[in-house]
Scaffold this motif. Structure first.
Motif, PDB file in Angstrom:
ATOM      1  N   GLY A   1       2.029  -1.996 -13.837  1.00  0.00           N
ATOM      2  CA  GLY A   1       0.231  -1.670 -13.496  1.00  0.00           C
ATOM      3  C   GLY A   1       0.080  -1.767 -11.665  1.00  0.00           C
ATOM      4  O   GLY A   1      -0.900  -1.228 -11.829  1.00  0.00           O
ATOM      5  N   ASP A   2       1.305  -1.410 -10.990  1.00  0.00           N
ATOM      6  CA  ASP A   2       1.120  -1.055 -10.237  1.00  0.00           C
ATOM      7  C   ASP A   2       0.075   0.137  -9.283  1.00  0.00           C
ATOM      8  O   ASP A   2       0.933   1.204  -9.888  1.00  0.00           O
ATOM      9  CB  ASP A   2       2.435  -1.524  -9.098  1.00  0.00           C
ATOM     10  CG  ASP A   2       2.187  -2.926  -8.682  1.00  0.00           C
ATOM     11  OD1 ASP A   2       1.693  -3.638  -8.852  1.00  0.00           O
ATOM     12  OD2 ASP A   2       3.398  -2.963  -7.909  1.00  0.00           O
TER      13      ASP A   2
ATOM     14  N   GLY B   1       3.027  -8.454   2.566  1.00  0.00           N
ATOM     15  CA  GLY B   1       2.018  -9.296   1.921  1.00  0.00           C
ATOM     16  C   GLY B   1       1.911  -9.015   0.599  1.00  0.00           C
ATOM     17  O   GLY B   1       0.935  -9.220  -0.048  1.00  0.00           O
ATOM     18  N   ILE B   2       1.014  -7.175   0.744  1.00  0.00           N
ATOM     19  CA  ILE B   2      -0.020  -6.670  -0.050  1.00  0.00           C
ATOM     20  C   ILE B   2       1.152  -5.700  -1.147  1.00  0.00           C
ATOM     21  O   ILE B   2       0.894  -5.890  -1.831  1.00  0.00           O
ATOM     22  CB  ILE B   2      -0.699  -6.128   0.289  1.00  0.00           C
ATOM     23  CG1 ILE B   2      -1.620  -6.666   2.228  1.00  0.00           C
ATOM     24  CG2 ILE B   2      -1.800  -5.081   0.241  1.00  0.00           C
ATOM     25  CD1 ILE B   2      -2.986  -5.891   2.999  1.00  0.00           C
TER      26      ILE B   2
ATOM     27  N   HIS C   1      -5.963  -5.004  -8.266  1.00  0.00           N
ATOM     28  CA  HIS C   1      -6.591  -5.982  -7.551  1.00  0.00           C
ATOM     29  C   HIS C   1      -6.713  -6.092  -5.652  1.00  0.00           C
ATOM     30  O   HIS C   1      -7.771  -6.688  -5.692  1.00  0.00           O
ATOM     31  CB  HIS C   1      -6.813  -7.583  -8.073  1.00  0.00           C
ATOM     32  CG  HIS C   1      -5.359  -8.035  -7.522  1.00  0.00           C
ATOM     33  ND1 HIS C   1      -3.565  -8.198  -8.305  1.00  0.00           N
ATOM     34  CD2 HIS C   1      -5.329  -9.578  -6.599  1.00  0.00           C
ATOM     35  CE1 HIS C   1      -3.245  -9.520  -7.658  1.00  0.00           C
ATOM     36  NE2 HIS C   1      -3.457  -9.598  -6.456  1.00  0.00           N
ATOM     37  N   LEU C   2      -5.270  -5.357  -5.623  1.00  0.00           N
ATOM     38  CA  LEU C   2      -5.551  -5.760  -3.811  1.00  0.00           C
ATOM     39  C   LEU C   2      -6.204  -3.774  -3.745  1.00  0.00           C
ATOM     40  O   LEU C   2      -5.788  -3.583  -2.366  1.00  0.00           O
ATOM     41  CB  LEU C   2      -3.908  -5.712  -3.813  1.00  0.00           C
ATOM     42  CG  LEU C   2      -4.216  -7.438  -4.107  1.00  0.00           C
ATOM     43  CD1 LEU C   2      -2.063  -7.505  -3.100  1.00  0.00           C
ATOM     44  CD2 LEU C   2      -4.876  -8.309  -3.221  1.00  0.00           C
TER      45      LEU C   2
ATOM     46  N   HIS D   1      -8.563  -1.763   3.339  1.00  0.00           N
ATOM     47  CA  HIS D   1      -9.217  -2.412   4.867  1.00  0.00           C
ATOM     48  C   HIS D   1      -7.578  -2.477   5.834  1.00  0.00           C
ATOM     49  O   HIS D   1      -7.884  -2.394   6.652  1.00  0.00           O
ATOM     50  CB  HIS D   1      -8.914  -4.081   4.387  1.00  0.00           C
ATOM     51  CG  HIS D   1      -9.928  -4.879   5.557  1.00  0.00           C
ATOM     52  ND1 HIS D   1      -9.017  -5.495   5.988  1.00  0.00           N
ATOM     53  CD2 HIS D   1     -10.944  -4.833   5.656  1.00  0.00           C
ATOM     54  CE1 HIS D   1      -9.412  -5.850   6.905  1.00  0.00           C
ATOM     55  NE2 HIS D   1     -10.580  -5.229   7.068  1.00  0.00           N
ATOM     56  N   ALA D   2      -6.000  -2.427   4.551  1.00  0.00           N
ATOM     57  CA  ALA D   2      -4.873  -2.791   5.470  1.00  0.00           C
ATOM     58  C   ALA D   2      -4.614  -1.152   6.060  1.00  0.00           C
ATOM     59  O   ALA D   2      -4.287  -1.452   6.993  1.00  0.00           O
ATOM     60  CB  ALA D   2      -4.220  -3.189   5.051  1.00  0.00           C
TER      61      ALA D   2
END
Ligand code: ADP
Ligand code: MG
Length: 317
Positions: free
Chosen positions: A147-148, A199-200, A263-264, A270-271
């Motif tokens: 799913g990623d 963390g992402i 969801h990220l 942004h990163a």
């Protein structure tokens, strides 16, 4: 010039970060309390990884860049590096240009040369980089989940295009060769992006041997499969109008391939923005094993693209 004069003249600079730099039996570093060390070594051999007569300034850059790229793929902040050099001769102008190229990139990343070894021999450059990450936050190959989304930074394929042009296998215009050659000889290690993805990203690797081959390492370590959307890769090259195989299996790109949950998506954008590094979404991770290439209609494209392997005898298709 003797060995010690050579080290003093070209590879010794005042230590800023190290407690003790070049000149003693060991270098001394004071790691940031609580951080984990990230360590990686990459070796470049003349005739194998670069043309022996390549511009020494760009060679100095690339030798360090390929190592910093490994730190980037782990999300580590560079600290210091060591340099083991085998040189056929001590050539002052070559060494001056080589060290200038290397230190220019080192300074951009505040990564300090703290030691090494120098010997006579066929031109070989081996660098070990040291970096740091907060415990448990290093980006690994093993964390991709079904799913990623799959992303890649920057552009792909141009380094291989330049290599084939320099080898006389294909012809490029002067302009196209100059652009592609910049990617081959002076890759940009995606250090800022790697750190921003802590963390992402669930998994990451740098593309040194080709997108498909390096993504396969993530799939193997994470025990998953993937679907890549070829239409998302059509514009991945700087020099356009060449077969997709350069993008998929070219190598020497030193971009990051990474995965993150859907969801990220906003967070990833942004990163990437904060790291001033473009990224593109190129596919997704599946529970079903193996790597599938899909065209715009979702139809499977045959893709017998092999990535580079120094010990493989088979011919690249
Ligand atoms: P040793 O004999 O103790 O191994 P060397 O004579 O090889 O020491 O090196 C002397 C010093 O110079 C050491 O601090 C070593 O780390 C450093 N050094 C040697 N070669 C290089 C190099 N190419 N770049 C940076 N430092 C180097
Ligand atoms: Mg030594």
């Amino acid at each position: 010039m003797g060995e010690f004069d050579l080290i003093k003249q070209f590879f010794t600079r005042p230590s800023r970060r190290a407690v003790l730099g070049v000149g003693d039996d060991c270098a001394l570093l004071q790691p940031t309390p609580g951080m984990q060390l990230a360590i990686s070594t990459d070796m470049l051999v003349a005739g194998q990884h670069f043309f022996a007569d390549v511009d020494p300034f760009t060679l100095g850059h690339k030798a360090l860049a390929v190592n910093l790229s490994d730190l980037a793929a782990c999300g580590a902040t560079p600290l210091a590096f060591t340099l083991a050099l085998a040189l056929p001769e001590s050539n002052a102008s070559w060494l001056a240009a080589f060290s200038k190229g290397m230190f220019a990139l080192a300074d951009q990343h505040q990564c300090e040369l703290v030691g090494g070894d120098t010997t006579r021999g066929p031109l070989t450059i081996s660098i070990t980089v040291l970096g740091e990450t907060p415990p448990g936050q290093a980006l690994l190959r093993s964390g991709a989940q079904p799913g990623d989304d799959i992303y890649v930074s920057g552009t792909l394929g141009d380094a291989c295009l330049a290599l084939e042009a320099l080898q006389g296998k294909i012809r490029l215009s002067v302009n196209d060769l100059a652009q592609a050659r910049q990617r081959l000889e002076q890759p940009t290690p995606r250090v800022t992006l790697g750190v921003a993805l802590r963390g992402i990203a669930t998994a990451a690797i740098d593309v040194s041997d080709g997108l498909m081959g390096d993504l396969q390492h993530i799939l193997d370590s994470s025990h998953v499969g993937a679907s890549l959307h070829t239409e998302s890769l059509n514009e991945a090259m700087i020099v356009s109008g060449h077969p997709l195989r350069y993008v998929l299996a070219g190598g020497d790109d030193y971009e990051l391939v990474f995965t993150a949950p859907p969801h990220l998506r906003e967070t990833v954008i942004h990163a990437a923005h904060s790291a001033s590094t473009p990224v593109r979404r190129i596919g997704s991770i599946d529970a079903r094993p193996q790597l599938r290439l899909l065209d715009a209609q979702g139809v499977m494209v045959s893709g017998a693209f092999k990535s580079f392997d120094h010990f493989s005898d088979s011919v690249q298709p």
